[in-house]
Design an enzyme around this catalytic site. Structure first.
Site, PDB file in Angstrom:
ATOM      1  N   ASN A  66       0.872  -1.176   0.000  1.00  0.00           N
ATOM      2  CA  ASN A  66       0.000   0.000   0.000  1.00  0.00           C
ATOM      3  C   ASN A  66       0.911   1.229   0.000  1.00  0.00           C
ATOM      4  O   ASN A  66       1.556   1.519   1.004  1.00  0.00           O
ATOM      5  CB  ASN A  66      -0.877  -0.050   1.260  1.00  0.00           C
ATOM      6  CG  ASN A  66      -1.694   1.211   1.453  1.00  0.00           C
ATOM      7  OD1 ASN A  66      -1.802   2.042   0.550  1.00  0.00           O
ATOM      8  ND2 ASN A  66      -2.274   1.341   2.645  1.00  0.00           N
ATOM      9  N   LYS A  72       0.085   4.294  -0.168  1.00  0.00           N
ATOM     10  CA  LYS A  72      -0.533   5.460   0.470  1.00  0.00           C
ATOM     11  C   LYS A  72      -0.332   6.719  -0.403  1.00  0.00           C
ATOM     12  O   LYS A  72      -0.297   6.610  -1.626  1.00  0.00           O
ATOM     13  CB  LYS A  72       0.012   5.642   1.893  1.00  0.00           C
ATOM     14  CG  LYS A  72      -0.145   4.355   2.709  1.00  0.00           C
ATOM     15  CD  LYS A  72       0.061   4.527   4.184  1.00  0.00           C
ATOM     16  CE  LYS A  72      -0.132   3.177   4.869  1.00  0.00           C
ATOM     17  NZ  LYS A  72      -0.018   3.264   6.336  1.00  0.00           N
ATOM     18  N   HIS A  86      -9.482   0.946   4.857  1.00  0.00           N
ATOM     19  CA  HIS A  86      -8.196   1.094   5.545  1.00  0.00           C
ATOM     20  C   HIS A  86      -8.394   1.967   6.789  1.00  0.00           C
ATOM     21  O   HIS A  86      -9.205   2.894   6.782  1.00  0.00           O
ATOM     22  CB  HIS A  86      -7.165   1.729   4.604  1.00  0.00           C
ATOM     23  CG  HIS A  86      -5.788   1.704   5.173  1.00  0.00           C
ATOM     24  ND1 HIS A  86      -5.346   2.666   6.045  1.00  0.00           N
ATOM     25  CD2 HIS A  86      -4.782   0.809   5.045  1.00  0.00           C
ATOM     26  CE1 HIS A  86      -4.107   2.363   6.419  1.00  0.00           C
ATOM     27  NE2 HIS A  86      -3.752   1.240   5.830  1.00  0.00           N
ATOM     28  N   GLU A 128      -6.809   4.345   7.919  1.00  0.00           N
ATOM     29  CA  GLU A 128      -6.661   5.788   7.695  1.00  0.00           C
ATOM     30  C   GLU A 128      -7.946   6.380   7.113  1.00  0.00           C
ATOM     31  O   GLU A 128      -8.295   7.523   7.394  1.00  0.00           O
ATOM     32  CB  GLU A 128      -5.439   6.054   6.807  1.00  0.00           C
ATOM     33  CG  GLU A 128      -4.153   5.863   7.615  1.00  0.00           C
ATOM     34  CD  GLU A 128      -2.969   5.317   6.844  1.00  0.00           C
ATOM     35  OE1 GLU A 128      -2.930   5.408   5.608  1.00  0.00           O
ATOM     36  OE2 GLU A 128      -2.055   4.767   7.514  1.00  0.00           O
ATOM     37  N   GLU A 176      -5.329  -5.317  10.434  1.00  0.00           N
ATOM     38  CA  GLU A 176      -4.290  -4.323  10.716  1.00  0.00           C
ATOM     39  C   GLU A 176      -4.600  -3.625  12.028  1.00  0.00           C
ATOM     40  O   GLU A 176      -5.422  -2.695  12.065  1.00  0.00           O
ATOM     41  CB  GLU A 176      -4.250  -3.275   9.596  1.00  0.00           C
ATOM     42  CG  GLU A 176      -3.953  -3.852   8.234  1.00  0.00           C
ATOM     43  CD  GLU A 176      -3.436  -2.776   7.286  1.00  0.00           C
ATOM     44  OE1 GLU A 176      -2.312  -2.932   6.803  1.00  0.00           O
ATOM     45  OE2 GLU A 176      -4.135  -1.780   7.052  1.00  0.00           O
ATOM     46  N   GLY A 185       2.526   1.950  10.930  1.00  0.00           N
ATOM     47  CA  GLY A 185       3.467   3.059  10.813  1.00  0.00           C
ATOM     48  C   GLY A 185       4.150   3.421  12.120  1.00  0.00           C
ATOM     49  O   GLY A 185       4.786   4.462  12.232  1.00  0.00           O
ATOM     50  N   SER A 215       3.452  -2.413  10.307  1.00  0.00           N
ATOM     51  CA  SER A 215       4.907  -2.490  10.498  1.00  0.00           C
ATOM     52  C   SER A 215       5.513  -3.827  10.062  1.00  0.00           C
ATOM     53  O   SER A 215       6.434  -4.334  10.700  1.00  0.00           O
ATOM     54  CB  SER A 215       5.277  -2.152  11.942  1.00  0.00           C
ATOM     55  OG  SER A 215       4.859  -0.821  12.252  1.00  0.00           O
TER      56      SER A 215
END
Ligand code: PGA
Length: 251
Positions: free
Chosen positions: A10, A12, A96, A98, A168, A174, A214
């Site tokens: 991904n 991003k 996702h 985010e 996730e 991250g 990660s």
């Protein structure tokens, strides 16, 4: 039942078209040796044509990082499944964390995206995962259940073959903190049981469940050794061709 592994990158909001082309070419090279597993990249929408060009003739799957449910219309800022297919994408990431956290997407909206994308023939990577607060208050499994059920509302058993779930944990994205392999395995096994209860065991056994948060060359082998981890959704490490190449070629 042996599920075919899937390693997904991904990207991003990274990569101009020139950078994307160069990275995609290197991913294509790394994927050549990995014939017993699938590789997917999700560039920003703007770089999909460049990536599709660089990956022409390769088996690497191209995905959007999100997708609308309608073919066209008054949906400012959205990209339709037909537009994604027009550029050479065959899949889309949906839900996702985010999108959920920064852009306020909820399970209803995510479900519309999932069913729309499936309806237009795309494969969907449906992301689910708990926040640190939810984990610490013992709600992890309840949150996963709500997100999986909500995201898959109206999805038929037949369409389930084009769904990949990505677990996730938000606190591991991250941050450099990976869930322990035990934590990840437990969540994956739980999601598989949920799918088995809601559909049937055979379909749950075939479903690929990716871990994300990660993932790095240093932890991929151990993660992939878990019985219910069928692949990875990789963010940061997918932007570096060498790291992603090593992850693709996990042992
Ligand atoms: P990360 O991101 O690998 O940088 O933690 C994973 C993701 O958000 O899909």
């Amino acid at each position: 039942m042996v599920r075919r592994a899937l390693i997904a990158g991904n990207w991003k909001m990274h990569m101009t078209t020139g950078q994307a082309k160069a990275l995609a070419a290197r991913v294509g090279e790394a994927a050549k040796q990995a014939t017993d597993r699938d590789v997917l990249v999700a560039p920003p929408f703007t770089a999909i044509p460049a990536v599709a060009g660089a990956l022409a003739g390769s088996e690497v799957i191209i995905a959007g990082q999100n997708v609308c449910w309608e073919e066209q219309g008054a949906y400012t800022g959205e990209i339709s499944p037909v537009m994604l297919k027009d550029l050479g994408a065959t899949a889309a990431i949906v839900g996702h964390s985010e999108r959920r956290q920064i852009f306020g997407e909820n399970d209803d909206l995510i479900n519309r995206r999932v069913t729309g994308a499936l309806g237009f023939g795309l494969t969907v990577v449906l992301c689910v995962g708990e926040t640190l607060e939810e984990r610490e208050s013992g709600q992890t499994l309840a949150v996963l259940e709500t997100q999986v059920q909500g995201g898959l509302e109206q999805v038929s058993g037949e369409d389930l073959a084009r769904i990949v779930v990505a677990y996730e944990p938000v606190w591991a994205i991250g941050t450099g903190k990976t869930a322990t392999t035990e934590q990840a395995q437990e969540a994956h096994a739980f999601i598989r049981r949920l799918i088995g209860k809601r559909y049937e065991k055979g379909l749950a056994d075939q479903m690929r469940i990716l871990y994300g948060g990660s993932v790095k060359p240093a932890n991929i082998d151990e993660l992939m050794a878990q019985p219910d981890i069928d692949g990875a959704l990789v963010g940061g490490a997918a932007l570096d061709a060498e790291s992603f190449g090593r992850i693709i070629n996990f042992k």
